[in-house]
Design a protein around this motif. Sequence first.
Motif, PDB file in Angstrom:
ATOM      1  N   LEU A 241       0.831  -1.207   0.000  1.00  0.00           N
ATOM      2  CA  LEU A 241       0.000   0.000   0.000  1.00  0.00           C
ATOM      3  C   LEU A 241       0.864   1.255   0.000  1.00  0.00           C
ATOM      4  CD1 LEU A 241      -2.586  -1.200   2.649  1.00  0.00           C
ATOM      5  CD2 LEU A 241      -2.897  -1.042   0.174  1.00  0.00           C
ATOM      6  N   GLY A 242       2.064   1.126   0.547  1.00  0.00           N
ATOM      7  CA  GLY A 242       2.976   2.269   0.582  1.00  0.00           C
ATOM      8  C   GLY A 242       3.231   2.813  -0.811  1.00  0.00           C
ATOM      9  N   ASN A 243       3.328   1.928  -1.792  1.00  0.00           N
ATOM     10  CA  ASN A 243       3.632   2.356  -3.154  1.00  0.00           C
ATOM     11  C   ASN A 243       2.399   2.869  -3.890  1.00  0.00           C
ATOM     12  OD1 ASN A 243       5.162  -0.028  -2.186  1.00  0.00           O
ATOM     13  ND2 ASN A 243       6.479   0.522  -3.893  1.00  0.00           N
TER      14      ASN A 243
ATOM     15  N   TYR B 289      -2.981   0.538  11.500  1.00  0.00           N
ATOM     16  CA  TYR B 289      -3.744   1.326  10.502  1.00  0.00           C
ATOM     17  C   TYR B 289      -3.554   0.801   9.093  1.00  0.00           C
ATOM     18  CZ  TYR B 289       0.460   3.956   9.152  1.00  0.00           C
ATOM     19  OH  TYR B 289       1.696   4.308   8.694  1.00  0.00           O
ATOM     20  N   TYR B 290      -2.405   0.124   8.862  1.00  0.00           N
ATOM     21  CA  TYR B 290      -2.172  -0.475   7.541  1.00  0.00           C
ATOM     22  C   TYR B 290      -3.295  -1.470   7.221  1.00  0.00           C
ATOM     23  CZ  TYR B 290       0.904  -2.166   3.769  1.00  0.00           C
ATOM     24  OH  TYR B 290       1.457  -2.460   2.553  1.00  0.00           O
ATOM     25  N   ALA B 291      -3.703  -2.194   8.271  1.00  0.00           N
ATOM     26  CA  ALA B 291      -4.747  -3.200   8.079  1.00  0.00           C
ATOM     27  C   ALA B 291      -6.106  -2.553   7.815  1.00  0.00           C
ATOM     28  CB  ALA B 291      -4.820  -4.110   9.302  1.00  0.00           C
TER      29      ALA B 291
ATOM     30  N   GLY C 287      13.299  -3.033  11.703  1.00  0.00           N
ATOM     31  CA  GLY C 287      13.768  -4.404  11.848  1.00  0.00           C
ATOM     32  C   GLY C 287      13.072  -5.447  10.977  1.00  0.00           C
ATOM     33  N   THR C 288      12.199  -4.993  10.065  1.00  0.00           N
ATOM     34  CA  THR C 288      11.583  -5.971   9.147  1.00  0.00           C
ATOM     35  C   THR C 288      12.662  -6.646   8.315  1.00  0.00           C
ATOM     36  OG1 THR C 288       9.662  -4.573   8.974  1.00  0.00           O
ATOM     37  CG2 THR C 288       9.900  -6.246   7.290  1.00  0.00           C
ATOM     38  N   MET C 289      13.564  -5.834   7.802  1.00  0.00           N
ATOM     39  CA  MET C 289      14.599  -6.401   6.937  1.00  0.00           C
ATOM     40  C   MET C 289      15.678  -7.122   7.763  1.00  0.00           C
ATOM     41  SD  MET C 289      13.344  -6.125   4.068  1.00  0.00           S
ATOM     42  CE  MET C 289      12.407  -5.187   2.862  1.00  0.00           C
TER      43      MET C 289
HETATM   44  N1  PFF Z   1       6.634  -1.354   2.779  1.00  0.00           N
HETATM   45  C1  PFF Z   1       5.245  -1.593   2.942  1.00  0.00           C
HETATM   46  C2  PFF Z   1       4.486  -0.835   1.873  1.00  0.00           C
HETATM   47  O1  PFF Z   1       5.085  -0.032   1.157  1.00  0.00           O
HETATM   48  O2  PFF Z   1       3.299  -1.024   1.751  1.00  0.00           O
HETATM   49  C3  PFF Z   1       4.731  -1.249   4.323  1.00  0.00           C
HETATM   50  C4  PFF Z   1       5.630  -1.720   5.423  1.00  0.00           C
HETATM   51  C5  PFF Z   1       5.876  -3.080   5.587  1.00  0.00           C
HETATM   52  C6  PFF Z   1       6.238  -0.803   6.241  1.00  0.00           C
HETATM   53  C7  PFF Z   1       6.752  -3.501   6.559  1.00  0.00           C
HETATM   54  C8  PFF Z   1       7.115  -1.207   7.218  1.00  0.00           C
HETATM   55  C9  PFF Z   1       7.351  -2.561   7.354  1.00  0.00           C
HETATM   56  F1  PFF Z   1       8.186  -2.940   8.265  1.00  0.00           F
END
Ligand code: PFF
Length: 418
Positions: A7-9, A85-87, A214-216
Amino acid sequence: MGSAVGLGNVWRYPYITGQYGGAAFILLYIGCVLAVGVPLMIAEFLIGRKTQLNPVGAFRKLRPGSPWVVTGWLGIVSAFTILSYYAVVGGWVLHYVYLSLINSFAGKSTEQVTDIFISMNVNPDLQIFWLAIFMFVTIVIVSKGVSGGLEAGNKIMMPLLFALLIVLSIYALQTSGAASGLEFLLRPQWQKIGPTAVLEALGQALFSLSLGMGTMITYGSYLSRRSNLVSSTFFIAAGDTLVAVLAGFVVFPLAFSFGLEPGAGPGLIFRTLPIAFAQLPGGYWVALGFFILLSFAAITSSISLLEVASAYFIDEQGWSRSRAGWTLGSAIFLLGIPSAIGEQFLGVMDALSTNYLLPIGALLIAVFTGWALTHNERIDEFSANDVTAVRLAVWSFLIRFVTPVALILIFLHQVRLF
Ligand code: PFF
């Protein structure tokens, strides 16, 4: 790439670009990806693969008994905040899959399409319902650990989303507002750019590349020694940026063609794209395909957010994968309810994560990699096949000086210290 593209993109990038002046913002954004995003992604992969651990465990292993472990904790807080909020927005996309399925956009005018978005936005029950579905799917995937199937799906869905965006941009560029849309995207309006826009560009770059929490690191811990951290990083950063820029080339020509404000805010794609779908030949299938692909991209990102928190409880607290997924996922669902009820709360959570949590997390990770790790610790993860000595030296310079200084300056401005 699954985590980064989401969704970020397609949702966040166009609406932020719309608010901060188009072309000038894109250039700032690309600058942030190169100066901060790329060096930081290499650093996160490095920490993850070196330790083979979740973010908390990774910092603890590399510097036992030091306060650096706080960086890992902060990442878990960010994961909770963002996913809550992403959800909700993921739920909007699922609702639009349903609306596409029942052919709701055919023959609708610009105003009617806007009304569809607004009527969803003022209906908390509907949003909570779709939030629940979105979290349910995320939880089931994380708790079952079905990454294999998902990875295979991703390899088909991602290129399809990309191809569809290209087709849509070709269409959008033939509509009446194409010239104004292109001008908006290609002629920088520097007067709209101030320190706030720089911070937004940085926050957007971190958010879009899944960095600063820390996701990556977590995903890096699942990488084998054979994978090439540097080329993977460039591939992800380039692909992610391309998807975002393409989304802009779809959304802005359409916005100008249909008389919508580019700065219309978080509803921008939901208010522009369905108008195009209503007019395109085969629009029913295009709409359905688009929202299904976008849901998939959103889910592959949301699982990475839930994975960060789960990995800690699985690795460090001995929880089963299913207990971690369900407990944390349910807590995040509850935390998401206020964002589903009020768009203002969603905005606060979003600003909190992209303006504060991710930049602070990014700064800590950069300083840790650049200054707390020794030179040898920093480079022994790379083999000569991965990267040349010169490139390694450039990366070391960036992560030690450029990335932290850029982050500090932007952040000091944010807290109004200068
Ligand atoms: N990068 C994801 C997006 O652009 O939709 C959102 C996201 C995923 C942000 C994982 C941060 C994260 F750690």
